[in-house]
Design a protein around this motif. Sequence first.
Motif, PDB file in Angstrom:
ATOM      1  N   GLU A  36       0.809  -1.226   0.000  1.00 13.46           N
ATOM      2  CA  GLU A  36       0.000   0.000   0.000  1.00 13.46           C
ATOM      3  C   GLU A  36       0.839   1.271   0.000  1.00 13.46           C
ATOM      4  OE1 GLU A  36      -3.187  -0.016   2.870  1.00 13.46           O
ATOM      5  OE2 GLU A  36      -4.366  -1.309   1.574  1.00 13.46           O
TER       6      GLU A  36
ATOM      7  N   PRO B 275       1.808   4.488  -1.750  1.00 14.07           N
ATOM      8  CA  PRO B 275       1.338   5.295  -2.884  1.00 14.07           C
ATOM      9  C   PRO B 275       2.494   5.597  -3.843  1.00 14.07           C
ATOM     10  CG  PRO B 275       0.685   6.263  -0.783  1.00 14.07           C
ATOM     11  CD  PRO B 275       1.683   5.204  -0.478  1.00 14.07           C
TER      12      PRO B 275
ATOM     13  N   VAL C 208       6.017   7.163   0.533  1.00 10.98           N
ATOM     14  CA  VAL C 208       5.553   7.160  -0.870  1.00 10.98           C
ATOM     15  C   VAL C 208       6.716   6.734  -1.760  1.00 10.98           C
ATOM     16  CG1 VAL C 208       3.742   8.910  -0.701  1.00 10.98           C
ATOM     17  CG2 VAL C 208       6.083   9.615  -1.153  1.00 10.98           C
TER      18      VAL C 208
ATOM     19  N   ASP D  12      -0.521   6.996  -8.368  1.00 14.98           N
ATOM     20  CA  ASP D  12      -1.638   7.651  -7.671  1.00 14.98           C
ATOM     21  C   ASP D  12      -1.653   9.148  -7.935  1.00 14.98           C
ATOM     22  OD1 ASP D  12      -2.686   5.330  -6.058  1.00 14.98           O
ATOM     23  OD2 ASP D  12      -0.595   5.325  -5.422  1.00 14.98           O
TER      24      ASP D  12
ATOM     25  N   ILE E  43      -2.595  12.695  -2.364  1.00 12.81           N
ATOM     26  CA  ILE E  43      -2.449  11.244  -2.182  1.00 12.81           C
ATOM     27  C   ILE E  43      -3.566  10.697  -1.301  1.00 12.81           C
ATOM     28  CG2 ILE E  43      -1.034   9.519  -0.945  1.00 12.81           C
ATOM     29  CD1 ILE E  43       0.016   9.974  -3.720  1.00 12.81           C
TER      30      ILE E  43
ATOM     31  N   THR F 241      -5.973   7.856  -2.860  1.00  6.21           N
ATOM     32  CA  THR F 241      -5.873   6.476  -2.377  1.00  6.21           C
ATOM     33  C   THR F 241      -6.988   6.090  -1.410  1.00  6.21           C
ATOM     34  OG1 THR F 241      -4.456   7.188  -0.549  1.00  6.21           O
ATOM     35  CG2 THR F 241      -3.354   6.458  -2.572  1.00  6.21           C
TER      36      THR F 241
END
Length: 450
Positions: free
Chosen positions: A221, A223, A273, A304, A383, A387
Amino acid sequence: EEDEEALEELLGPSPLAPGPGAQRVAIVQPAVKWGPQKSPHTTAELQIAEAVALVDTLQNWTVLDKIIIPTKNPSKKFVFGKGNFQVLTEKIKKLPHVTAVFLNVERISSLTKKELEGAWGVQVFDRYTVVLHIFRCNARTKEAKLQVALAEIPLLRSNLKNEVSQRDQQRGGSRYIMGSGETFLETQNRVLKEKELKIRNALEKLRRKRALLRTQRRKCEFPMVSVMGYTNCGKTTLIKALTGEAGLQPRDQLFATLDITAHAGYLPSHMTVIYVDTIGFLTDLPHNLVESFSATLEEVAYSDLIVHVRDITHPETILQKATVLSVLRNLNLPSHLLDSMVEVHNKVDLIERYKPTEENALAISALHGCGLEELKQEIEKKILTATGKKILTVHINLEGPQLSWLYKEATVQEVEVMPEDGTARVKVIIGSSAFGRYKNLFPNSKIFTS
């Protein structure tokens, strides 16, 4: 091992490479004074300056002279009118030790190339062949090398047609290879087709491998932020500033980055990230080159957020922006990616009291670190929206497994311990799927939205 051997065969020395020797180049810029082929956003002087920058990128290549010659229609056979062509030919012939001419047009046919080389007595390169050679010199990974080999196929086909027409003129005899029932052209075309198919298959294997890596990243997970822009706008310098990655060495040259590279960084909330560095764009970058690198650019569609970096000091910054946006639109990206894009005006340290005129653009100096905190905050805000991640505070029992679970599955920002009752308030950033799992595992946990 068989795959490796097959790859090595595909990536052998290119028949199109100009060779390792030094080149002393005259750059010729057609200047369209009027009509539909004149660009409103640039001048012949700026176009020739970019051509010089392209030549300067190549080792052992030097610019001997820069020649601007007017033309009404640069797409006709000899590019220039009869009189101007004669003037140009005389200028080139007088240049001492000239070995090549770089005609700064997108693409010339193999027939035109042959005629010009005959008239000038030196090699002639167009924008396609120069950019392709820069790519060839800068390609480090197998994927980049394969993409360059794929971009060479149309040139090899074009050269082949020219070679066949020459053979036919010289021989006038049988066009068939003895006993095969195939003409020379058919045989060579088949060989090229097979080579193209092998390159595309090899690229497809690498694409599947990258898709697998992308799936693994998705599971974590993290981004993804794709950093894009015109070549040499400062993308790598910005990523280095955002991540603090000492190993990144930005180079002040065109097309220093050909391969997608990923770098981890932190946002103000401590969220991790992945910043993705991508190939730069260029005005009139031939379609075949863009298409060859579409496998690399495909990664952008899965990000993203896109950060579009502009060198705001460049005299053609408006044209450069239009070029980047045009390429991004042609990649058929999801509309939400284009709509949420963050525009960054870089190199503002070189302009006194710079203020962006475009709405929502952020002024920064990647080299000196100015404006980076504001940029990180803007990236974080976008973000979270893209997301569906949430910033929450949860009330937990310290004796239970919740805290270690949150550290593992979410981004823990703050832990406020209440020692009197053995509980804590934990501020976290958590993705929607992890949040669903948390509620299932700990149904009695109190949750407060920030």
